[in-house]
Design a protein around this motif. Structure first.
Motif, mmCIF file in Angstrom:
data_model
loop_
_atom_site.group_PDB
_atom_site.id
_atom_site.type_symbol
_atom_site.label_atom_id
_atom_site.label_comp_id
_atom_site.label_asym_id
_atom_site.label_seq_id
_atom_site.Cartn_x
_atom_site.Cartn_y
_atom_site.Cartn_z
ATOM 1 N N VAL A 54 0.384 12.069 -2.152
ATOM 2 C CA VAL A 54 -0.164 11.029 -2.376
ATOM 3 C C VAL A 54 0.222 9.623 -1.433
ATOM 4 O O VAL A 54 1.376 9.894 -0.835
ATOM 5 C CB VAL A 54 0.510 10.207 -4.027
ATOM 6 N N VAL A 55 -0.761 8.904 -1.343
ATOM 7 C CA VAL A 55 -0.567 7.988 -0.193
ATOM 8 C C VAL A 55 -1.127 6.502 -0.668
ATOM 9 O O VAL A 55 -2.030 6.461 -1.424
ATOM 10 C CB VAL A 55 -1.441 8.264 1.218
ATOM 11 N N PRO A 56 -0.181 5.673 -0.529
ATOM 12 C CA PRO A 56 -0.546 4.398 -0.918
ATOM 13 C C PRO A 56 -1.840 3.904 -0.166
ATOM 14 O O PRO A 56 -1.858 4.096 0.892
ATOM 15 C CB PRO A 56 0.407 3.278 -0.675
ATOM 16 N N SER A 57 -2.927 3.336 -1.207
ATOM 17 C CA SER A 57 -4.213 3.146 -0.468
ATOM 18 C C SER A 57 -4.060 2.105 0.582
ATOM 19 O O SER A 57 -4.938 2.005 1.534
ATOM 20 C CB SER A 57 -5.173 2.774 -1.680
ATOM 21 N N SER A 58 -3.095 1.261 0.239
ATOM 22 C CA SER A 58 -3.076 0.076 1.351
ATOM 23 C C SER A 58 -2.348 0.628 2.639
ATOM 24 O O SER A 58 -2.517 -0.161 3.442
ATOM 25 C CB SER A 58 -2.053 -0.915 0.672
ATOM 26 N N ALA A 59 -1.937 1.639 2.695
ATOM 27 C CA ALA A 59 -1.428 2.285 3.888
ATOM 28 C C ALA A 59 -2.469 2.883 4.592
ATOM 29 O O ALA A 59 -2.198 3.128 5.961
ATOM 30 C CB ALA A 59 -0.314 3.257 3.762
ATOM 31 N N ILE A 60 -3.743 2.955 4.201
ATOM 32 C CA ILE A 60 -4.554 3.708 5.072
ATOM 33 C C ILE A 60 -5.463 2.519 5.815
ATOM 34 O O ILE A 60 -5.858 1.508 5.340
ATOM 35 C CB ILE A 60 -5.607 4.477 4.271
ATOM 36 N N LYS A 61 -5.669 2.724 7.399
ATOM 37 C CA LYS A 61 -6.698 1.830 8.096
ATOM 38 C C LYS A 61 -7.688 2.654 8.349
ATOM 39 O O LYS A 61 -7.723 3.817 8.754
ATOM 40 C CB LYS A 61 -5.525 1.491 9.075
ATOM 41 N N ALA A 62 -8.903 2.114 8.033
ATOM 42 C CA ALA A 62 -10.083 3.049 8.190
ATOM 43 C C ALA A 62 -10.909 2.194 9.366
ATOM 44 O O ALA A 62 -10.826 1.098 9.575
ATOM 45 C CB ALA A 62 -10.918 2.945 6.738
ATOM 46 N N SER A 63 -11.556 3.038 10.028
ATOM 47 C CA SER A 63 -12.617 2.594 10.954
ATOM 48 C C SER A 63 -13.658 1.840 10.260
ATOM 49 O O SER A 63 -14.062 2.146 9.192
ATOM 50 C CB SER A 63 -13.269 3.666 11.912
ATOM 51 N N ASP A 64 -14.348 0.798 11.077
ATOM 52 C CA ASP A 64 -15.311 -0.217 10.447
ATOM 53 C C ASP A 64 -16.654 0.684 10.596
ATOM 54 O O ASP A 64 -17.059 1.175 11.802
ATOM 55 C CB ASP A 64 -15.307 -1.199 11.231
ATOM 56 N N PRO A 65 -17.522 0.679 9.518
ATOM 57 C CA PRO A 65 -18.789 1.363 9.683
ATOM 58 C C PRO A 65 -19.679 0.933 10.674
ATOM 59 O O PRO A 65 -20.528 1.285 11.231
ATOM 60 C CB PRO A 65 -19.459 1.092 8.299
ATOM 61 N N GLY A 66 -19.503 -0.417 11.014
ATOM 62 C CA GLY A 66 -20.105 -1.127 11.960
ATOM 63 C C GLY A 66 -19.894 -0.692 12.989
ATOM 64 O O GLY A 66 -20.777 -0.924 14.139
#
Ligand SMILES: [Fe+2]
Ligand SMILES: [Fe+2]
Lengths: 95, 333
Positions: A54-66
């Motif tokens: 389990v990972v806190p969602s706030s710890a995830i950095k996602a790439s921008d779809p743009g």
């Protein structure tokens, strides 16, 4: 509703030995310990897993779809990164 | 599924730039691409999905009540274990769906509040009472059967998190329907009293099950755009017909009679014709005047209110543990 919201966690499950953990969904919990317990109840009721992250969602950095093209398009033109780009004489057989 | 924190709210206006974005969005859908939470989407697409997914989630949660009513009175341990597992699954379905809705920038708390204040709707079917054990059979067979009919096409819905939640749900649903049919067939092959219990349950649940598919296509408000956006793949009437065609032979196999004098196989059209639905009853039940509507809402509010101290205590406990951890770290340094 005056209560504080429970943080969101992302759940990853290893379904079989030798497989990597895979994202299966998310849930709310007060802390990681409770997130693990809840993940077990919500996502593994039918033997779907051998291990849970389990990972806190706030710890995830996602790439921008743009930025999709900028990030991933360059790989499309680099066909020489694939084995099929290279010719091997027939009489050499399988390589 | 993903975090709502990653979603940025779009300012929506109908500028030419928006028209271009909308055209690109539609083109992606036409290409059968999945839309993900961080992708640009029209405000109406977002709104439609929040409404649909949260209604779906609320239905799973409220749907635990009519069946939960029979867990302690199940006739055997085998039936009790199965019913308990089924009701637990429905709770899980609610959670998968809330999580999918939350990727669209709404919080769980907002959604729950909409249910508890009566602002949000849930499936009309759960406002009917479960009077006998046979009702548990009828629900699994008919209600879960209708839900499956509705949910299978949703596995291909254009919105990724919803489609993925539906795939999980559909995998779990087929046990629900089979356990219901098993209860019905045991009763139908039992004593005359048991058979009449099964018949009585079919009599009461058949029409409400047909209403689950929603208003007829002539009256359904949201259908056209939902189809264009591939949120919906079949019309209400098409799905209802499929359900009738699949279910009627299953009932006949049990020697049961459907409570519809006009129900008849139509050889030319290769389908069952059936009588008119009482839409006035549907409207009443949907707008909160079903036989158990008040009870269901009361039960949900009670559970929510009485669980408040548990939620607060869990938060306080987590905060305490965390501060202890911090203190221990500082002491060690
Ligand atoms: Fe369900
Ligand atoms: Fe179900």
């Amino acid at each position: 509703m005056t209560e504080a919201n429970w943080p969101l966690f992302e759940v990853f499950i290893r379904s079989r030995g030798g497989m990597s953990h895979r994202h299966v969904g998310s849930l709310h919990a007060v802390d990681a310990e409770m997130a693990l317990q809840n993940a077990r109840d919500v996502y593994t009721r039918r033997g779907e897993g051998l291990s849970i992250w389990v990972v806190p969602s706030s710890a995830i950095k996602a790439s921008d779809p743009g930025d999709k093209e900028m990030l991933f398009e360059p790989a499309n033109s680099k066909i020489y990164r694939h084995p099929t780009f290279y010719k091997v004489p027939k009489d050499v057989g399988h390589m | 599924m993903y975090t709502q924190g990653l979603n940025t709210k779009e300012a929506h206006s109908s500028s030419p730039a928006d028209a271009a974005r909308e055209a690109r969005f539609q083109a992606r859908i036409d290409e059968d691409e999945k839309i993900e939470p961080n992708d640009w989407m029209p405000a109406a697409y977002r709104r439609t999905l929040v409404r649909q997914i949260s209604q779906h989630a609320h239905s799973e949660i409220v749907g635990m009540l009519p069946e939960g009513n029979w867990i302690t009175r199940a006739p055997t341990l085998r039936r009790k274990a199965a019913l308990l597992a089924k009701v637990q699954d429905e709770g899980g379905h609610g959670l998968y769906l809330y999580a999918a809705a939350e990727t669209l920038d709404v919080t769980r708390e907002e959604l729950v509040e909409q249910l508890l204040t009566g602002k949000a709707k849930y499936s009309s079917i759960f406002n009917y009472p479960t009077l006998t054990w046979a009702d548990i059979g009828a629900i699994g067979w008919l209600v879960d059967g209708a839900a499956i009919m509705n949910q299978i096409p949703l596995c291909r819905c254009s919105f990724g998190p919803y489609a993925r939640a539906m795939i999980r749900i559909c995998k779990e649903e087929s046990f629900h329907q089979r356990q219901g049919y098993e209860i019905m067939s045991t009763l139908a092959r039992g004593t005359p009293e048991q058979k009449s219990m099964a018949q009585d349950a079919l009599d009461r649940w058949w029409w409400p099950s047909l209403m689950m598919f929603g208003p007829s296509d002539k009256e359904s408000q949201h259908s056209d755009t939902s189809m264009r956006w591939k949120i919906k793949r079949f019309s209400n009437d098409d799905l209802r017909q499929k359900f009738v065609d699949a279910t009627v032979p299953q009932g006949h196999a049990l020697g049961l009679v459907f409570p519809d004098a006009q129900l008849k196989w139509n050889e030319a059209a290769a389908r069952f014709d059936f009588g008119p639905i009482d839409w006035e009853e549907f409207r009443q039940v949907v707008s909160g005047n079903g036989p158990c509507s008040k009870d269901r809402m009361r039960a949900r509010r009670k559970a929510h209110d009485e669980g408040a101290w548990v939620r607060e205590a869990a938060m306080a406990h987590a905060a305490k543990l965390q501060s202890r951890e911090v203190a221990a770290k500082l002491a060690a340094e």
